[in-house]
Design an enzyme around this catalytic site. Structure first.
Site, PDB file in Angstrom:
ATOM      1  N   PRO A 229       0.841  -1.208   0.000  1.00  0.00           N
ATOM      2  CA  PRO A 229       0.000   0.000   0.000  1.00  0.00           C
ATOM      3  C   PRO A 229       0.869   1.247   0.000  1.00  0.00           C
ATOM      4  CG  PRO A 229      -0.005  -1.039   2.170  1.00  0.00           C
ATOM      5  CD  PRO A 229       0.745  -1.964   1.265  1.00  0.00           C
ATOM      6  N   ASP A 405       5.939   2.222   2.020  1.00  0.00           N
ATOM      7  CA  ASP A 405       5.049   1.090   2.254  1.00  0.00           C
ATOM      8  C   ASP A 405       4.343   1.305   3.594  1.00  0.00           C
ATOM      9  OD1 ASP A 405       3.830  -1.348   2.762  1.00  0.00           O
ATOM     10  OD2 ASP A 405       5.520  -2.544   2.045  1.00  0.00           O
ATOM     11  N   HIS A 406       3.033   1.551   3.531  1.00  0.00           N
ATOM     12  CA  HIS A 406       2.294   1.900   4.741  1.00  0.00           C
ATOM     13  C   HIS A 406       2.093   0.703   5.672  1.00  0.00           C
ATOM     14  CE1 HIS A 406       0.391   4.728   7.206  1.00  0.00           C
ATOM     15  NE2 HIS A 406      -0.442   5.286   6.351  1.00  0.00           N
ATOM     16  N   ARG A 407       2.461  -0.491   5.237  1.00  0.00           N
ATOM     17  CA  ARG A 407       2.370  -1.642   6.138  1.00  0.00           C
ATOM     18  C   ARG A 407       3.404  -1.545   7.253  1.00  0.00           C
ATOM     19  NH1 ARG A 407       3.041  -6.519   1.990  1.00  0.00           N
ATOM     20  NH2 ARG A 407       4.742  -5.106   1.382  1.00  0.00           N
ATOM     21  N   VAL A 409       5.631   1.493   7.513  1.00  0.00           N
ATOM     22  CA  VAL A 409       5.992   2.889   7.778  1.00  0.00           C
ATOM     23  C   VAL A 409       4.713   3.684   7.992  1.00  0.00           C
ATOM     24  CG1 VAL A 409       7.146   4.952   6.910  1.00  0.00           C
ATOM     25  CG2 VAL A 409       8.064   2.691   6.348  1.00  0.00           C
TER      26      VAL A 409
END
Length: 434
Positions: A229, A405-407, A409
């Protein structure tokens, strides 16, 4: 004796390669380590050396065809007796070196053109003689590829092939005038000076097979876009102080022989910011259910080449000085543009920088390289009106775009990292306080 040289395992998980051009022809005498042909994998162009001395008997694959690893590509007649069939053997002795694609005693991965980077180092062991590939498995029928206009493989002597390669000419497009359809030097030179004509079909369109670097890039960005994401943040900064520092350093004795570009300062800022926010120098391991944090920054630099986009790496970039980063960037880009980047230099990155500013673009939304937590896009550097101490002034301005990467960060970490990079480029003296 008749020996068939099979497409070797080039390492890094690659299973096929395309024959770009042969450097030899039937009847030529070859020596050990003489270049037989140039191949293109999904990662880079590689030259294949001959494992034997002898006479070229037959070329088994036409230029332009994709060949599976283990498939025979050339026949070489040697004066040696046929070796006895080898029984399954124990692992090779340490002094013989690791097999291609396997880790050696020091942990490096053996590849076709040498060894991967030594842990904690950017140097490589000199290339050793290529060994014959293991017994080939049954190969699938290669997909049809374009040949010469008359349906035959272009015929030309090695010097003529080299001339065509140097001029960037595809021999399949050259009309032969020699006996038996052989392309001569004069044919290549005439083709080079002839007016260019667009290669279009009767329907007014041009088609090219999807392969090589373009195919690999498409698979990578598609997989990344639909797996990680993405979040992208933007920051516009005043880098006047950094550009003034660059001008002063260019006049310094220690930098007179160095090509010092703004990208070197960006690379240094990224490495310093990664030390303060290690979440950006990490990887999401879905299979293990873990987040992997790296001690060193393996910095990828996106490079546009004639074969497409590749991302070679500066190993342990966080351990390098500004001058060393500038030298590494120059070597990296020169090697990439010449098409000689080894496959081992294209894997194992932890963070990437893409410089869209060289094309006059202000900013963009970069797509993560698979397995990396962040990528920074650097926009065009240009003078713009800017408010300084309440007064309007003309300053040197640049836009940054950070995708992460929002998973692994969060917005806080991503924003802090981008702010740190921007602060260092706005006031490079801050580096002394960190």
């Amino acid at each position: 004796m008749r020996r068939e040289f099979a497409m070797p395992d080039v390492g890094e998980g690659l299973t096929e390669a395309e024959i770009i051009a042969w450097q030899v022809a039937p009847g030529d005498t070859v020596t050990v380590n003489q270049i037989l042909c140039e191949i293109e994998t999904a990662k880079a162009a590689v030259e294949l050396p001959s494992p034997w001395a002898g006479t070229v008997g037959e070329l088994l694959v036409e230029p332009g065809r994709t060949v599976d690893v283990g498939s025979p590509i050339i026949v070489i007649e040697t004066a040696e007796a046929a070796p006895e069939p080898a029984a399954p053997a124990a692992p090779a002795k340490e002094e013989q070196g690791a097999k291609i694609g396997e880790a050696g005693k020091d942990g490096r991965i053996a590849t076709l053109v040498g060894y991967g980077p030594r842990p904690g180092s950017v140097t490589r062991r000199p290339r050793k003689n290529a060994a014959p590939a293991p017994t080939p498995a049954p190969a699938a029928e290669p997909e049809p590829q374009p040949v010469a206009s008359n349906g035959a493989v272009p015929l030309a002597k090695p010097p003529v092939r080299k001339l065509a390669k140097d001029l960037g000419i595809d021999l399949r497009t050259v009309t032969p005038s020699g006996a038996d359809g052989i392309i001569t030097r004069a044919d290549v030179e005439a083709h080079a000076t002839a007016p260019a004509r667009p290669a279009v079909s009767s329907g007014g369109e041009r088609r090219e097979p999807i392969r090589g670097v373009r195919k690999a890039t498409a698979a990578a960005v598609t997989g990344s876009a639909f797996t990680a994401p993405h979040v992208t943040e933007f920051l516009t900064i005043d880098i006047t102080a950094t550009m003034e520092l660059r001008d002063r350093l260019r006049a310094d004795r220690g930098y007179r022989d160095v090509k010092l570009t703004p990208l070197a300062f960006v690379a240094k800022a990224v490495c310093l910011a990664a030390a303060r926010t290690p979440d950006l120098n990490a990887r999401w391991d879905e299979a293990a259910g873990e987040i992997v944090y790296y001690d060193r920054v393996q910095l990828g630099i996106a490079a546009a080449t004639p074969r497409g986009l590749i991302v070679p790496k500066i190993r342990d970039a966080d351990t390098l000085s500004l001058r060393e980063l500038a030298v590494a960037l120059t070597e990296l880009t020169d090697t990439a543009r010449s098409g000689k980047t080894p496959p081992a230099d294209l894997v194992g990155g932890t963070f990437t920088i893409t410089n869209v500013g060289v094309f006059g673009v202000d900013t963009g939304t970069p797509i993560l390289n698979p397995g990396e937590a962040g990528i920074l896009a650097v926009g065009a550097i240009k003078p713009m009106p800017w408010v300084v101490d309440g007064e309007l002034a003309v300053r040197t301005v640049c836009q940054l775009a950070l995708s992460f990467d929002h998973r692994l960060v969060d917005g806080e970490q991503g924003s802090r990292f981008l702010a740190d990079v921007g602060a260092l480029l706005t006031d490079p003296g801050l580096a002394l306080t960190w």
